[in-house]
Structure formats: C-alpha cells, structure tokens
Design an enzyme around this catalytic site. Structure first.
Site, PDB file in Angstrom:
ATOM      1  CE1 TYR A   3      61.118 -32.814 103.974  1.00 20.36           C
ATOM      2  CE2 TYR A   3      63.212 -32.813 103.080  1.00 20.36           C
ATOM      3  CZ  TYR A   3      62.196 -33.973 103.988  1.00 20.36           C
ATOM      4  OH  TYR A   3      62.545 -34.929 104.373  1.00 20.36           O
ATOM      5  CG  ASP A  39      58.159 -28.928  94.463  1.00 17.95           C
ATOM      6  OD1 ASP A  39      59.054 -27.874  94.073  1.00 17.95           O
ATOM      7  OD2 ASP A  39      57.324 -29.837  93.733  1.00 17.95           O
ATOM      8  CE1 TYR A  83      68.788 -31.256  96.494  1.00 21.03           C
ATOM      9  CE2 TYR A  83      69.362 -30.232  94.962  1.00 21.03           C
ATOM     10  CZ  TYR A  83      68.217 -30.307  95.667  1.00 21.03           C
ATOM     11  OH  TYR A  83      67.220 -29.381  95.289  1.00 21.03           O
ATOM     12  N   GLY A  87      68.267 -26.436  95.553  1.00 19.10           N
ATOM     13  CA  GLY A  87      67.316 -26.238  95.549  1.00 19.10           C
ATOM     14  C   GLY A  87      66.314 -24.640  95.031  1.00 19.10           C
ATOM     15  CD  GLU A  88      61.000 -22.938  93.101  1.00 17.55           C
ATOM     16  OE1 GLU A  88      61.752 -23.738  92.526  1.00 17.55           O
ATOM     17  OE2 GLU A  88      60.608 -22.125  93.467  1.00 17.55           O
TER      18      GLU A  88
HETATM   19  O1  TRH Z   1      64.357 -29.913  98.804  1.00 18.14           O
HETATM   20  P1  TRH Z   1      64.877 -29.045  98.116  1.00 18.14           P
HETATM   21  O2  TRH Z   1      65.755 -29.619  97.273  1.00 18.14           O
HETATM   22  O3  TRH Z   1      63.553 -28.925  97.246  1.00 18.14           O
HETATM   23  C1  TRH Z   1      63.806 -29.239  95.482  1.00 18.14           C
HETATM   24  C2  TRH Z   1      63.669 -27.960  94.840  1.00 18.14           C
HETATM   25  O4  TRH Z   1      62.392 -27.491  95.024  1.00 18.14           O
HETATM   26  C3  TRH Z   1      63.704 -28.155  93.121  1.00 18.14           C
HETATM   27  O5  TRH Z   1      62.975 -27.288  92.612  1.00 18.14           O
HETATM   28  C4  TRH Z   1      62.726 -29.108  92.567  1.00 18.14           C
HETATM   29  O6  TRH Z   1      62.307 -29.614  91.911  1.00 18.14           O
HETATM   30  C5  TRH Z   1      62.877 -30.625  93.336  1.00 18.14           C
HETATM   31  O7  TRH Z   1      63.363 -30.276  95.285  1.00 18.14           O
HETATM   32  C6  TRH Z   1      61.869 -31.519  93.775  1.00 18.14           C
HETATM   33  O8  TRH Z   1      65.398 -27.978  98.529  1.00 18.14           O
HETATM   34  P2  TRH Z   1      64.697 -26.173  98.585  1.00 18.14           P
HETATM   35  O9  TRH Z   1      63.761 -25.820  98.055  1.00 18.14           O
HETATM   36  O10 TRH Z   1      65.932 -25.435  99.048  1.00 18.14           O
HETATM   37  O11 TRH Z   1      63.535 -26.874  99.701  1.00 18.14           O
HETATM   38  C7  TRH Z   1      63.799 -27.430 101.394  1.00 18.14           C
HETATM   39  C8  TRH Z   1      63.175 -26.530 102.496  1.00 18.14           C
HETATM   40  O12 TRH Z   1      63.503 -26.715 103.156  1.00 18.14           O
HETATM   41  C9  TRH Z   1      62.858 -24.709 102.193  1.00 18.14           C
HETATM   42  O13 TRH Z   1      61.566 -24.219 102.556  1.00 18.14           O
HETATM   43  C10 TRH Z   1      63.162 -24.885 103.793  1.00 18.14           C
HETATM   44  C11 TRH Z   1      63.602 -26.121 104.659  1.00 18.14           C
HETATM   45  N1  TRH Z   1      64.041 -26.564 105.336  1.00 18.14           N
HETATM   46  C12 TRH Z   1      63.814 -27.037 107.137  1.00 18.14           C
HETATM   47  O14 TRH Z   1      62.684 -26.080 107.183  1.00 18.14           O
HETATM   48  N2  TRH Z   1      64.516 -27.478 107.804  1.00 18.14           N
HETATM   49  C13 TRH Z   1      65.872 -27.851 107.993  1.00 18.14           C
HETATM   50  O15 TRH Z   1      66.373 -27.816 108.323  1.00 18.14           O
HETATM   51  C14 TRH Z   1      66.289 -27.444 106.464  1.00 18.14           C
HETATM   52  C15 TRH Z   1      67.719 -28.220 105.900  1.00 18.14           C
HETATM   53  C16 TRH Z   1      65.014 -27.041 105.559  1.00 18.14           C
END
Ligand code: TRH
Length: 361
Positions: free
Chosen positions: A5, A7, A177, A250-251
């Site tokens: 999520y 991006d 992850y 992630g980011e």
């Molecule tokens: O989902 P991610 O693992 O995203 C990753 C990275 O961005 C990485 O750079 C990219 O290349 C890859 O995806 C494809 O983790 P990230 O970045 O933390 O994003 C999670 C999103 O989900 C963040 O906006 C927070 C949101 N979130 C919620 O809205 N509710 C929830 O309950 C949780 C756990 C997260």
C-alpha cells in the site's frame, strides 16, 4: 500488488493535503482502486470517476481518457505517464517526478535535477531527511492532533477496539512483511519479564503469527496478540500514537512512525540485489548520529536482526528494550527536527521556481 500500500499510501496522502490544505484542484489517477479503498473506505473501487475527501479520483485504464493536462503534473515513483497524456503537455505544464524515499547521501545531489523527456522537461524531486532534500509529507496540525489524542483520545481508541489494556502492559504494533525472526522474537516476548500486547493489523505477517500459536489462542507466557482490522489511514496513525513501540515497513508507515514520536523498528522493503541494506544503514547513520553509543548500538543491532542478518533476536531485543527511555527522547526530538522540512510546501515552491526559470529562458 497484493498487500502493498506504500505507493498509493503516499499518493493519497499528498493528494489530500494539496487539495485540502492548499485549496488546489487535484486529480489523482489510480490503477488499483481496491488498494485505495483499503486506506479510505469511502472510495468506491467500482467507480471510474469519483470525488473523495476533496480529491477527484480517476481510474487509470490502459485506454487512458483524453483530458487536458494539469498545470502541475506529479509522476510518482517513475510510474511513466501515458503517451497520449504527454502528447498534450507543453510549455505550460511543470512535470515533477516524485521519487522513492531514501536517506542515502546521493539523494541530496539528485534532488531537483532535470530529467528531460524531449521535447518536455521533467524534474526529479526526492523526499528525504535532510534540508537539502524535499522533506517528508506532514499534514498541518498533525502534532497537535497527536498530542490531543494522547491527552484525551487514547481511552476512546482502545474502547473502539473493545480492548481493555492494563497500564503495566507494553503495547507494540506490528506491521511487517513475512519475517524469519518473528518466532524467536515472539519467544523472547513470551518468556520475558515484561507483559506485552502485540497489535497486528491484518496483512502479510498474519499467517506466520497464526502458525506461531498453532490454533491455541493468541497468548503465550507474557505475550498476548490482538489481530486488528486493516484501518483507514487516519486510524492507523492513532494506533501508532497509542502504542509504545511500533514495527513498521516500506515507506509510508515508516514515516508515520517517525511522526508518532515513539521508538520504532523498520523492516525495509527487501530488494533482490540487497541494495536495501545500503538504504537501511544510511538511515541508521542519520538517526543514530545523536544517540549515545549503547543506545545507538541497541537500535542498530535490533533493526539489523529484524531485517534478517541472522544474529540472536533475544539478545538484541533485550538491549533494545533497555534503551527504550533514551529511544523515546530521540524519537520526539527527531520528529520535531524533521517537521521543519515539509514536502508539500517544498514541492509547491519548486513548481513556482520552475515556472519562473522558464519565464526567463
Ligand atoms: O505497503 P508497503 O509495504 O509499501 C511498500 C513500500 O512503499 C515500498 O517502497 C514499495 O516499493 C512497495 O510497497 C511496493 O508499506 P508502507 O509504505 O508502509 O505502506 C502502507 C500504507 O498502509 C501506509 O500508507 C499506511 C497504511 N495503513 C493503513 O492505512 N492502515 C493500516 O491498518 C495499516 C497497517 C497500514
């Protein structure tokens, strides 16, 4: 991608901020509306065009609709603009390529570099942690909201989850992850002296969590696990604020954990060639810079273990926990320092800068 999520998380946050704080007319093109609806349940995954939280959300289909390009075009994570859209762009558009977040030193040198796509100009814009980068996404008033929540909202938060959390319990949120270190960490928590409530939003780590308990409830020794629904973005912030330690990935969750001002543990998105280790170390070097040596070592060791360097989890966790008070202080100071460099403001300044440069060409 399934359960990624980051991006859309970044794009949705920035789109809302530009629309609601700066009064801009923002159109967000999304090729996976299901992911957006996880972060914002009001978004309807079946609609090609909709308005949601002040943003026009459009489905990015293969046959890209014919629309007039915007004055400011933000391409995120090198997603490649459709040919038909580029064909309509000209000298009146500013095209910015918003890149991935990294603490590596080269980012400062590449921030705002031109990235021409003849006949059009394109410009790199790098988020980052230093003043020579584009900064981080931070909504106006977020810290005040966080502090008010901690003062008055926290009880209501636990009640909304129908949870009664005893004060002597350490609350740890776990967004991760799949992770080879998980079982050892859970063993350390189960056998430790401190009661731990581990809060796991539904996601990729959940099957491993389930298999640890092998269907025998969600508690062992001093460890208790609560599985939470995947929250909308704002409520996830509240989980980070309400917890004592946050495991993020992630980011975007990584940045939100920093705004929470609590000790946190980052599982970086793993890349095949292992380049993510450089990114991890670059961040650690910045973050640990102002910690005293034992706390810096404790943080570094545990983060490296959590990212799979194969060393003992038990020892690394116990040192991390001992460093908690100092890590709490560092987290608050770090958040305040970083908040001085606001990505949305910088981006809009840069938009004007590029426009002015063009006028003088
Ligand atoms: O989902 P991610 O693992 O995203 C990753 C990275 O961005 C990485 O750079 C990219 O290349 C890859 O995806 C494809 O983790 P990230 O970045 O933390 O994003 C999670 C999103 O989900 C963040 O906006 C927070 C949101 N979130 C919620 O809205 N509710 C929830 O309950 C949780 C756990 C997260």
């Amino acid at each position: 991608m399934v359960d990624n999520y980051g991006d859309i998380g970044v794009c949705w946050r920035l789109a809302r901020q530009l629309a609601n704080e700066f009064g801009l007319s923002v159109r967000l093109w999304v090729d996976d509306l299901r992911s957006l609806s996880m972060l914002c349940p009001e978004a309807d995954a079946a609609l090609d065009i909709q308005r949601c939280r002040g943003v026009e959300v459009r489905l990015w289909e293969k046959a890209f609709p014919e629309v007039d390009p915007s004055d400011l075009v933000i391409e995120t994570f090198s997603c490649m603009l459709p040919e038909s859209y580029m064909a309509r762009m000209g000298a009146s558009q500013v095209w910015i390529n918003l890149e991935y977040l990294s603490a590596e030193g080269w980012v400062e040198g590449c921030h705002k570099l031109p990235s021409p796509r003849p006949p059009l100009d394109r410009h790199f814009f790098f988020p980052g942690f230093t003043r020579k980068t584009g900064g981080l996404i931070l909504e106006e008033g977020l810290f005040a909201k966080r502090d008010a929540f901690l003062k008055e909202g926290i009880g209501g938060f636990w009640r909304s989850l129908q949870m009664d959390v005893p004060p002597d319990t350490l609350k740890v949120s776990l967004f991760a992850y799949e992770n080879a270190a998980l079982f050892e960490l859970f063993d350390a928590w189960a056998n430790g002296f401190q009661k731990i409530l581990c809060l796991v939003p539904e996601g990729r780590i959940l099957p491993q969590v389930m298999s640890y308990f092998a269907g025998e409830g969600f508690s062992r020794g001093n460890l208790q696990v609560a599985v939470l629904p995947f929250f909308e973005q704002e409520k996830y912030d509240e989980l980070l604020w309400a917890s004592d330690i946050n495991f993020v990935r992630g980011e975007d969750s990584f940045v939100r954990a920093q705004w929470a001002g609590k000790p946190f543990v980052w599982q970086i998105y793993p890349q095949q060639d292992g380049v993510h280790w450089d990114k991890l170390e670059a961040f650690l070097n910045l973050y640990c810079g102002r910690l005293s040596r034992p706390e810096a070592n404790a943080l570094r060791n545990f983060w490296e273990v959590w990212n799979g360097n194969g060393h003992s989890v038990v020892h690394a966790w116990s040192e991390f926990l001992s460093a908690r008070a100092e890590l709490e202080r560092r987290a608050m100071v770090w958040a305040d320092e970083l908040s001085e460099n606001n990505l949305a403001l910088n981006l809009l300044d840069y938009f004007q800068e590029v426009g002015t440069m063009r006028a003088f060409k």
